[in-house]
Design a protein around this motif. Structure first.
Motif, PDB file in Angstrom:
ATOM      1  N   PHE A 168      10.663  -6.347  -0.776  1.00  0.00           N
ATOM      2  CA  PHE A 168      10.002  -7.158  -1.937  1.00  0.00           C
ATOM      3  C   PHE A 168      11.683  -6.684  -3.109  1.00  0.00           C
ATOM      4  O   PHE A 168      12.373  -5.222  -2.037  1.00  0.00           O
ATOM      5  N   GLY A 169      12.315  -7.331  -3.563  1.00  0.00           N
ATOM      6  CA  GLY A 169      13.322  -7.319  -4.486  1.00  0.00           C
ATOM      7  C   GLY A 169      13.556  -8.156  -5.762  1.00  0.00           C
ATOM      8  O   GLY A 169      12.753  -9.120  -5.649  1.00  0.00           O
ATOM      9  N   TYR A 170      13.857  -7.118  -6.742  1.00  0.00           N
ATOM     10  CA  TYR A 170      13.803  -7.923  -8.201  1.00  0.00           C
ATOM     11  C   TYR A 170      15.038  -8.754  -8.369  1.00  0.00           C
ATOM     12  O   TYR A 170      14.319 -10.220  -8.657  1.00  0.00           O
ATOM     13  N   ARG A 171      15.884  -9.068  -7.373  1.00  0.00           N
ATOM     14  CA  ARG A 171      16.571  -9.438  -7.072  1.00  0.00           C
ATOM     15  C   ARG A 171      17.263  -9.783  -5.835  1.00  0.00           C
ATOM     16  O   ARG A 171      17.280  -9.187  -5.026  1.00  0.00           O
ATOM     17  N   PRO A 172      17.167 -10.695  -5.158  1.00  0.00           N
ATOM     18  CA  PRO A 172      17.883 -11.291  -3.533  1.00  0.00           C
ATOM     19  C   PRO A 172      18.808 -10.451  -3.092  1.00  0.00           C
ATOM     20  O   PRO A 172      18.959  -9.938  -2.310  1.00  0.00           O
ATOM     21  N   ASP A 173      20.398 -10.193  -4.069  1.00  0.00           N
ATOM     22  CA  ASP A 173      20.952  -8.889  -3.532  1.00  0.00           C
ATOM     23  C   ASP A 173      21.056  -7.415  -3.700  1.00  0.00           C
ATOM     24  O   ASP A 173      21.667  -7.118  -3.434  1.00  0.00           O
ATOM     25  N   ARG A 174      19.420  -7.053  -4.413  1.00  0.00           N
ATOM     26  CA  ARG A 174      18.957  -5.823  -4.686  1.00  0.00           C
ATOM     27  C   ARG A 174      17.645  -5.592  -4.229  1.00  0.00           C
ATOM     28  O   ARG A 174      17.029  -5.331  -4.620  1.00  0.00           O
ATOM     29  N   PRO A 175      17.440  -5.655  -2.808  1.00  0.00           N
ATOM     30  CA  PRO A 175      16.284  -5.440  -2.187  1.00  0.00           C
ATOM     31  C   PRO A 175      15.188  -3.403  -2.482  1.00  0.00           C
ATOM     32  O   PRO A 175      16.536  -2.922  -2.971  1.00  0.00           O
ATOM     33  N   ILE A 176      14.053  -3.692  -3.072  1.00  0.00           N
ATOM     34  CA  ILE A 176      13.544  -2.607  -3.769  1.00  0.00           C
ATOM     35  C   ILE A 176      12.827  -2.215  -1.822  1.00  0.00           C
ATOM     36  O   ILE A 176      12.718  -1.044  -2.061  1.00  0.00           O
ATOM     37  N   LEU A 177      12.249  -2.789  -1.760  1.00  0.00           N
ATOM     38  CA  LEU A 177      11.260  -2.085  -0.467  1.00  0.00           C
ATOM     39  C   LEU A 177      11.127  -2.957   0.919  1.00  0.00           C
ATOM     40  O   LEU A 177      11.704  -4.401   1.408  1.00  0.00           O
ATOM     41  N   ARG A 178      11.557  -2.079   1.955  1.00  0.00           N
ATOM     42  CA  ARG A 178      12.040  -2.709   3.451  1.00  0.00           C
ATOM     43  C   ARG A 178      10.847  -2.417   3.918  1.00  0.00           C
ATOM     44  O   ARG A 178      10.436  -1.355   4.075  1.00  0.00           O
ATOM     45  N   ASP A 179      10.138  -3.359   4.604  1.00  0.00           N
ATOM     46  CA  ASP A 179       8.838  -3.069   5.166  1.00  0.00           C
ATOM     47  C   ASP A 179       8.457  -2.173   5.700  1.00  0.00           C
ATOM     48  O   ASP A 179       7.741  -1.318   6.267  1.00  0.00           O
ATOM     49  N   VAL A 180       7.655  -1.919   4.064  1.00  0.00           N
ATOM     50  CA  VAL A 180       5.917  -1.463   3.289  1.00  0.00           C
ATOM     51  C   VAL A 180       5.190  -1.442   4.464  1.00  0.00           C
ATOM     52  O   VAL A 180       4.311  -2.430   3.650  1.00  0.00           O
ATOM     53  N   ASP A 181       4.332  -0.495   4.968  1.00  0.00           N
ATOM     54  CA  ASP A 181       3.474  -0.166   5.540  1.00  0.00           C
ATOM     55  C   ASP A 181       2.330   0.267   5.976  1.00  0.00           C
ATOM     56  O   ASP A 181       3.084   1.283   5.966  1.00  0.00           O
ATOM     57  N   PHE A 182       1.143   0.434   5.218  1.00  0.00           N
ATOM     58  CA  PHE A 182       0.374   1.415   4.540  1.00  0.00           C
ATOM     59  C   PHE A 182      -1.157   0.481   4.081  1.00  0.00           C
ATOM     60  O   PHE A 182      -1.024  -0.665   3.744  1.00  0.00           O
ATOM     61  N   ALA A 183      -1.563   1.897   4.071  1.00  0.00           N
ATOM     62  CA  ALA A 183      -3.714   0.827   4.116  1.00  0.00           C
ATOM     63  C   ALA A 183      -3.743   2.265   3.420  1.00  0.00           C
ATOM     64  O   ALA A 183      -3.626   3.071   3.674  1.00  0.00           O
ATOM     65  N   ILE A 184      -4.502   1.394   2.033  1.00  0.00           N
ATOM     66  CA  ILE A 184      -5.714   2.873   1.317  1.00  0.00           C
ATOM     67  C   ILE A 184      -6.825   2.724   2.207  1.00  0.00           C
ATOM     68  O   ILE A 184      -7.548   1.375   1.285  1.00  0.00           O
ATOM     69  N   PRO A 185      -7.555   3.918   2.831  1.00  0.00           N
ATOM     70  CA  PRO A 185      -8.849   3.034   3.348  1.00  0.00           C
ATOM     71  C   PRO A 185      -9.833   3.367   1.898  1.00  0.00           C
ATOM     72  O   PRO A 185      -9.663   3.948   0.730  1.00  0.00           O
ATOM     73  N   ALA A 186     -10.798   2.428   1.972  1.00  0.00           N
ATOM     74  CA  ALA A 186     -12.051   2.834   0.700  1.00  0.00           C
ATOM     75  C   ALA A 186     -12.715   3.436   0.827  1.00  0.00           C
ATOM     76  O   ALA A 186     -12.788   5.197   1.201  1.00  0.00           O
ATOM     77  N   GLY A 187     -12.347   4.374  -0.816  1.00  0.00           N
ATOM     78  CA  GLY A 187     -12.709   5.046  -1.363  1.00  0.00           C
ATOM     79  C   GLY A 187     -11.407   6.498  -1.254  1.00  0.00           C
ATOM     80  O   GLY A 187     -11.643   7.355  -1.714  1.00  0.00           O
ATOM     81  N   HIS A 188     -10.492   6.319  -0.576  1.00  0.00           N
ATOM     82  CA  HIS A 188      -9.475   7.236  -0.320  1.00  0.00           C
ATOM     83  C   HIS A 188      -8.839   7.338  -1.575  1.00  0.00           C
ATOM     84  O   HIS A 188      -7.981   6.105  -2.407  1.00  0.00           O
ATOM     85  N   THR A 189      -7.690   7.832  -1.573  1.00  0.00           N
ATOM     86  CA  THR A 189      -6.878   8.342  -2.187  1.00  0.00           C
ATOM     87  C   THR A 189      -5.674   8.158  -1.628  1.00  0.00           C
ATOM     88  O   THR A 189      -4.989   9.332  -0.966  1.00  0.00           O
ATOM     89  N   VAL A 190      -4.458   7.918  -1.759  1.00  0.00           N
ATOM     90  CA  VAL A 190      -3.469   7.801  -1.104  1.00  0.00           C
ATOM     91  C   VAL A 190      -1.893   7.559  -2.488  1.00  0.00           C
ATOM     92  O   VAL A 190      -1.808   7.360  -3.081  1.00  0.00           O
ATOM     93  N   ALA A 191      -1.426   9.249  -1.732  1.00  0.00           N
ATOM     94  CA  ALA A 191      -0.047   9.512  -3.274  1.00  0.00           C
ATOM     95  C   ALA A 191       1.207   9.097  -2.733  1.00  0.00           C
ATOM     96  O   ALA A 191       1.263   8.881  -1.348  1.00  0.00           O
ATOM     97  N   VAL A 192       1.803   9.242  -3.476  1.00  0.00           N
ATOM     98  CA  VAL A 192       2.769   8.024  -3.172  1.00  0.00           C
ATOM     99  C   VAL A 192       4.329   8.674  -4.012  1.00  0.00           C
ATOM    100  O   VAL A 192       3.962   8.536  -4.623  1.00  0.00           O
TER     101      VAL A 192
END
Length: 598
Positions: A363-387
């Motif tokens: 994802f990028g807010y503009r095509p020439d400025r990517p923000i997220l690159r191949d972000v891949d993770f899961a938050i299991p049900a009822g779990h807490t994931v901190a970033v």
């Protein structure tokens, strides 16, 4: 589709007269009222046109029976008829306005509500690019323009044209074609002059509106940021900027006024010349005995009666021209399609367990400025994931994407296997509670701001949410308690108090998924520990995404993700990540050094 922007019409833009056709749906709702109003309009004009005829017979009778035995009841009846016609003209006009009032006011209500809903459907990027003050002015002028077009197109232009035709017909039948030709020539010259000059001066009207938007936006923006202005002693600087905008507005308004004076002067000259020519024709015929004094009076009355609405027609045309511009801007705003829309027949999100998965998201807010690159993770049900991660790493962007303020460029975000782009936005957002980093409150009571999390909640439920957010002690210390006004954007509350209101709202909403975007960033250490306890209680049975700056607040998270430059570079438990001596360990050491006394 190109986004709607402030003042995006050039000064010489010509309005689209087809805009008037877009008003038909607002008339169609009250067809009966519109037909009745038009009928009353015709009756009013018939009475108006008949009035000079009655005056002619009064004058002729008095003139022809001067010095003779006069039958008094005849002029009395004629005077009563004359007065009745004048009264009837006014009465029918007032009844017409009363009947049509519901149509115009309902149209303004309908379009105002439609615009309001449409603006809330627009994507976050639209609102980030907009100036609120200018947008508010466009909406205000547009809704007023609709009312103006509905009223004056039907009740000024149409009746004026009808009156011109009726008067021309009477003059043709009673007198001769020369009067009709003289009036028609005057009318045509007047209309052509009004249209040409109005077209010329429209650019000045547009420029004045643009400068008005600009100055209003400056004032609103400055007042909304009142505290920031004070922090930097920039009252004089803000006043200078505002005065500069006002100077542009003043210059634009001056051009507008001078061009209006030119238009009014030219119209008055045309009317004056027409009156001289036609009255001179009538005087010659009276002197020659070809027409009576009553005929002369009738012609004079018709000219006055005709040129008064014709003069108003010039004003109305100018205003209709501007109203078309304002309504066109409003309709253009409504025609712009939101960037984030539900798919046709999209189902509601069904949250069974509450597992969230970011699947190779780019994802990028503009095509020439990517923000997220191949972000891949899961938050299991009822779990807490901190970033966690440095500023600009893309942490808060994850929350915005999950809430679907933006759509991913590639990859997908799924909740219990359902791509969030395939379900309705309403059901998605109903399932997610957000405690943002910067909480903005409405200028209302504390109670209403708390209840905003679930407006239909009972008073006891609101009080319970306040207790869980550790707000009750603060509320009871206030003289007006829950009825305390929080001020514009909640400025009367501290950052920590606003943050607790946000937490109470989420507790009241009671969603299965939580996003905590640096939810304790505005709290002191003592308050933070109290709130963390409440948040742990709230998030215990919920799938929770925590965006954190203070690492001490997320030590108990089931999983900690470390982001750098839009990528996940580490993941694991707190102790595990410290043991790796990588990015997380460096952030932990840095924060503890910053917090240690000098």
């Amino acid at each position: 589709m190109r986004a709607y922007a402030d003042n995006d019409y050039p000064a010489d833009h010509k309005p689209d007269w087809k805009v008037i056709a877009g008003l038909w749906p607002y008339l169609a709702e009250f067809r009966g009222r519109v037909i009745l109003a038009l009928s009353l309009l015709v009756l009013a004009k018939l009475a108006t046109v008949a009035t000079p005829v009655a005056l002619k017979y009064i004058v002729d009778y008095l003139d022809q029976n001067r010095g003779a035995d006069m039958v008094l009841w005849i002029p009395v009846v004629l005077v009563i008829a004359y007065g009745s016609l004048r009264f009837g003209s006014t009465l029918f006009s007032e009844l017409r306005d009363a009947v049509f009032a519901r149509v115009a006011e309902r149209a303004m209500r309908r379009v105002s509500l439609r615009v309001f809903r449409h603006l809330h459907q627009r994507e976050l990027a639209f609102h980030l690019d907009r100036k609120t003050g200018g947008l508010a002015r466009d909406i205000e002028r547009g809704t007023n323009g609709i009312s103006f077009l509905l009223r004056f197109t039907l009740f000024n232009i149409v009746p004026t044209l009808l009156e011109i035709l009726l008067v021309a017909g009477i003059l043709l039948v009673v007198f001769n074609v020369s009067y009709v030709l003289a009036i028609l020539v005057a009318v045509v010259v007047y209309v052509v002059f009004s249209i040409k000059v109005t077209e010329w001066r429209t650019k000045f009207v547009r420029e004045a509106n643009a400068r008005d938007n600009q100055s209003n936006s400056r004032a609103v923006d400055s007042l909304l940021n009142y505290e920031t202005v004070k922090y930097f002693n920039n009252e004089r600087y803000e006043a200078e900027l505002y005065d500069r905008d006002l100077e542009d507005w003043e210059a634009a308004r001056l051009k507008n006024r001078l061009s209006l004076a030119s238009l009014n002067g030219g119209q008055a000259l045309i009317i004056g010349v027409a009156l001289i020519v036609i009255m001179a024709m009538a005087v010659r015929e009276v002197a020659a005995g070809e027409i009576t004094l009553g005929d002369f009076t009738m012609i004079n009355a018709y000219l006055i009666q005709l040129f008064i609405p014709l003069n108003a027609l010039g004003f109305v045309y100018r205003e209709i021209r501007q109203a078309l511009v304002n309504v066109e801007r409003l309709f253009k705003l409504l025609d712009d399609r939101p960037a984030i829309v539900d798919k046709p027949d999209a189902p509601a999100l069904a949250v069974d367990n509450g597992e969230v998965r970011f699947d190779h998201v780019h994802f990028g807010y503009r095509p020439d400025r990517p923000i997220l690159r191949d972000v891949d993770f899961a938050i299991p049900a009822g779990h807490t994931v901190a970033v966690v991660g440095a500023s600009g790493a893309g942490k808060s962007t994850l929350a915005r994407l999950l809430f679907r303020f933006f759509d991913v460029d590639s990859g997908s975000i799924r909740i219990d296997g359902q791509d969030i782009r395939d379900v309705t936005q309403d059901s998605l957002r109903a399932a997610i509670g957000v405690v943002p980093q910067d909480t903005v409150l409405f200028n209302d009571t504390l109670y209403r701001n708390l209840a905003y999390g679930r407006p239909e909640a009972t008073e006891e439920e609101v009080h319970r949410a306040a207790r869980m957010a550790h707000l009750e002690g603060f509320i009871h210390s206030l003289p007006e308690g829950y009825d305390t006004k929080v001020g514009e954007r909640g400025l009367k509350l501290s950052g920590g108090e606003k943050q607790r209101v946000a937490i109470a709202r989420v507790i009241l909403k009671n969603p299965p998924l939580l996003i905590l975007d640096e939810a304790t960033s505005s709290l002191d250490s003592l308050s933070e520990q109290a709130i963390l306890g409440a948040l742990r209680e709230v998030s215990r049975q919920r799938t929770t995404l925590v965006i954190a700056h203070r690492l001490s607040t997320i030590r108990d998270a089931d999983t900690i993700l470390v982001m750098d430059a839009g990528r996940i570079v580490e993941s694991g438990h707190h102790n595990e990540l410290l043991a790796r001596a990588g990015h997380y360990a460096r952030l932990w050491r840095q924060q503890h050094q910053d917090q240690s006394p000098a």
